[in-house]
Design an enzyme around this catalytic site. Sequence first.
Site, PDB file in Angstrom:
ATOM      1  N   ASP A  63       0.725  -1.236  -0.063  1.00  0.00           N
ATOM      2  CA  ASP A  63       0.155   0.073   0.109  1.00  0.00           C
ATOM      3  C   ASP A  63       0.890   1.064   0.084  1.00  0.00           C
ATOM      4  O   ASP A  63       2.025   1.130   0.023  1.00  0.00           O
ATOM      5  CB  ASP A  63      -1.076   0.024   1.391  1.00  0.00           C
ATOM      6  CG  ASP A  63      -1.658   1.055   1.338  1.00  0.00           C
ATOM      7  OD1 ASP A  63      -2.181   1.809   0.624  1.00  0.00           O
ATOM      8  OD2 ASP A  63      -1.364   1.953   2.700  1.00  0.00           O
ATOM      9  N   ASP A  65      -0.216   5.188   1.100  1.00  0.00           N
ATOM     10  CA  ASP A  65      -0.386   6.253   2.018  1.00  0.00           C
ATOM     11  C   ASP A  65      -0.339   5.290   3.462  1.00  0.00           C
ATOM     12  O   ASP A  65      -1.107   4.503   3.590  1.00  0.00           O
ATOM     13  CB  ASP A  65      -1.775   6.583   1.855  1.00  0.00           C
ATOM     14  CG  ASP A  65      -1.849   7.812   0.602  1.00  0.00           C
ATOM     15  OD1 ASP A  65      -0.906   8.514   0.714  1.00  0.00           O
ATOM     16  OD2 ASP A  65      -2.839   7.570  -0.073  1.00  0.00           O
ATOM     17  N   GLU A 110     -13.934   4.706   8.479  1.00  0.00           N
ATOM     18  CA  GLU A 110     -13.207   3.736   7.739  1.00  0.00           C
ATOM     19  C   GLU A 110     -12.318   2.785   8.964  1.00  0.00           C
ATOM     20  O   GLU A 110     -11.913   1.633   8.843  1.00  0.00           O
ATOM     21  CB  GLU A 110     -11.888   4.716   7.030  1.00  0.00           C
ATOM     22  CG  GLU A 110     -10.929   3.728   6.537  1.00  0.00           C
ATOM     23  CD  GLU A 110      -9.953   4.562   5.452  1.00  0.00           C
ATOM     24  OE1 GLU A 110     -10.120   5.668   5.332  1.00  0.00           O
ATOM     25  OE2 GLU A 110      -8.804   3.894   5.202  1.00  0.00           O
ATOM     26  N   SER A 178      -2.539   1.355  -4.564  1.00  0.00           N
ATOM     27  CA  SER A 178      -2.939   2.386  -3.842  1.00  0.00           C
ATOM     28  C   SER A 178      -4.271   2.952  -4.062  1.00  0.00           C
ATOM     29  O   SER A 178      -4.784   3.070  -5.211  1.00  0.00           O
ATOM     30  CB  SER A 178      -2.010   3.627  -3.869  1.00  0.00           C
ATOM     31  OG  SER A 178      -2.582   4.696  -3.394  1.00  0.00           O
ATOM     32  N   ALA A 179      -5.131   3.290  -2.842  1.00  0.00           N
ATOM     33  CA  ALA A 179      -6.515   3.893  -3.117  1.00  0.00           C
ATOM     34  C   ALA A 179      -6.324   5.534  -3.226  1.00  0.00           C
ATOM     35  O   ALA A 179      -7.208   6.160  -3.110  1.00  0.00           O
ATOM     36  CB  ALA A 179      -7.315   3.600  -1.747  1.00  0.00           C
ATOM     37  N   LYS A 227      -9.801  -3.356  -2.845  1.00  0.00           N
ATOM     38  CA  LYS A 227      -8.664  -3.673  -3.517  1.00  0.00           C
ATOM     39  C   LYS A 227      -8.450  -5.108  -4.074  1.00  0.00           C
ATOM     40  O   LYS A 227      -7.752  -5.458  -5.112  1.00  0.00           O
ATOM     41  CB  LYS A 227      -7.172  -3.444  -2.628  1.00  0.00           C
ATOM     42  CG  LYS A 227      -6.932  -2.095  -2.224  1.00  0.00           C
ATOM     43  CD  LYS A 227      -5.672  -1.888  -1.411  1.00  0.00           C
ATOM     44  CE  LYS A 227      -5.373  -0.300  -1.451  1.00  0.00           C
ATOM     45  NZ  LYS A 227      -4.100  -0.185  -0.750  1.00  0.00           N
ATOM     46  N   ASP A 252      -1.548  -0.754   5.955  1.00  0.00           N
ATOM     47  CA  ASP A 252      -1.857  -0.153   7.179  1.00  0.00           C
ATOM     48  C   ASP A 252      -3.432  -0.428   7.605  1.00  0.00           C
ATOM     49  O   ASP A 252      -3.887   0.153   8.617  1.00  0.00           O
ATOM     50  CB  ASP A 252      -1.218   1.332   7.234  1.00  0.00           C
ATOM     51  CG  ASP A 252      -2.230   2.306   6.417  1.00  0.00           C
ATOM     52  OD1 ASP A 252      -2.651   2.145   5.297  1.00  0.00           O
ATOM     53  OD2 ASP A 252      -2.723   2.999   7.179  1.00  0.00           O
TER      54      ASP A 252
HETATM   55 MG   LIG Z   1      -3.052   3.264   3.463  1.00  0.00          MG
END
Ligand SMILES: [Mg+2]
Length: 316
Positions: A63, A65, A110, A178-179, A227, A252
């Site tokens: 990932d 961020d 989230e 990555s989102a 994802k 994370d």
């Molecule tokens: Mg992240």
Amino acid sequence: MIYHIPWINMPVRAVLGIWHQLSKKEIPELAKCSVLMRERSKVEETIYSMQQAGAGSLQVISDFDMTLTRFAYNGKRMPTTHNILDNRLLINEACAKRMRELMNTYYPIEIDTNRSAEEKLPLMVEWWTKVHKLLIQQKIRKDMLGMAVKESNAMLRDGYKQFFDRLSENQVPLLIFSAGVGDVLEEVIRQNHVFHPNVHVISNYMDFDHTGVLRSFQGQLIHTFNKREGALSQAAGLRQLKGRSNVLLLGDSLGDLTMADGVSEPKNILTIGFLNDQVEERKESYINSFDIVLVNDETLDVPNSILRYITSSRNK
Ligand SMILES: [Mg+2]
């Protein structure tokens, strides 16, 4: 004690199953008190198997961020790729305010431990869709993105250079999944001089018109909790990852665990989770989900030490 006899070599050690020697002697970073493991012996066995298979069998899926970037620095929260866009060069004050309001509404959802990923998914898609719509209205200019990244506080985790360089030197593909916003993500790693040819990115990319103004986002929206679909539709097709059945996965968020779902016939998957926020509330679920949990660790020391060990194999 038999394992103190110096002539015992690795294969004999393996037969005797004295795995616990691995972390203490060869990966001392795993003994740090910020490192939590549900099943230490399984982690050590997996790392040992990956080392035996060598760098040629390895791929890293990460990932971006708050996994490759720092969560905080000197007590201050660091920006995500979306937060980096909160710059007056790109968006106006009203848009920034609206984006912050959306964050205050949706971020608690989230990270809410009382809701399932299925329950969160539509709400997260709703959040991202609203943000992307706002960004498109702002007519963001492609040529200003680099400046916005320069002016931001975004920082890759300590040890990032060693991480990216080692993977590149050993020709281990690094898939960043990555989102966030792909264009911004690329700019962050480019400005840190680690955008090596082995780096592949799957993310939300902006689509600019011929004058360089944002007009839409490309393809299907990627969010933390979808994802898996991206892994199956996009990552599975990447030629560079074929035949690499050992996976080191970094994330994370619990949603990041599905990033390896597109790997065909995986042999070993070792997952590392950065637990950055709401540590006490989320500790148990992280320990039950990731093989290794790193608590408030702003460095890449543990992944680096594991990679150093795996790539030290003679069978590269
Ligand atoms: Mg992240």
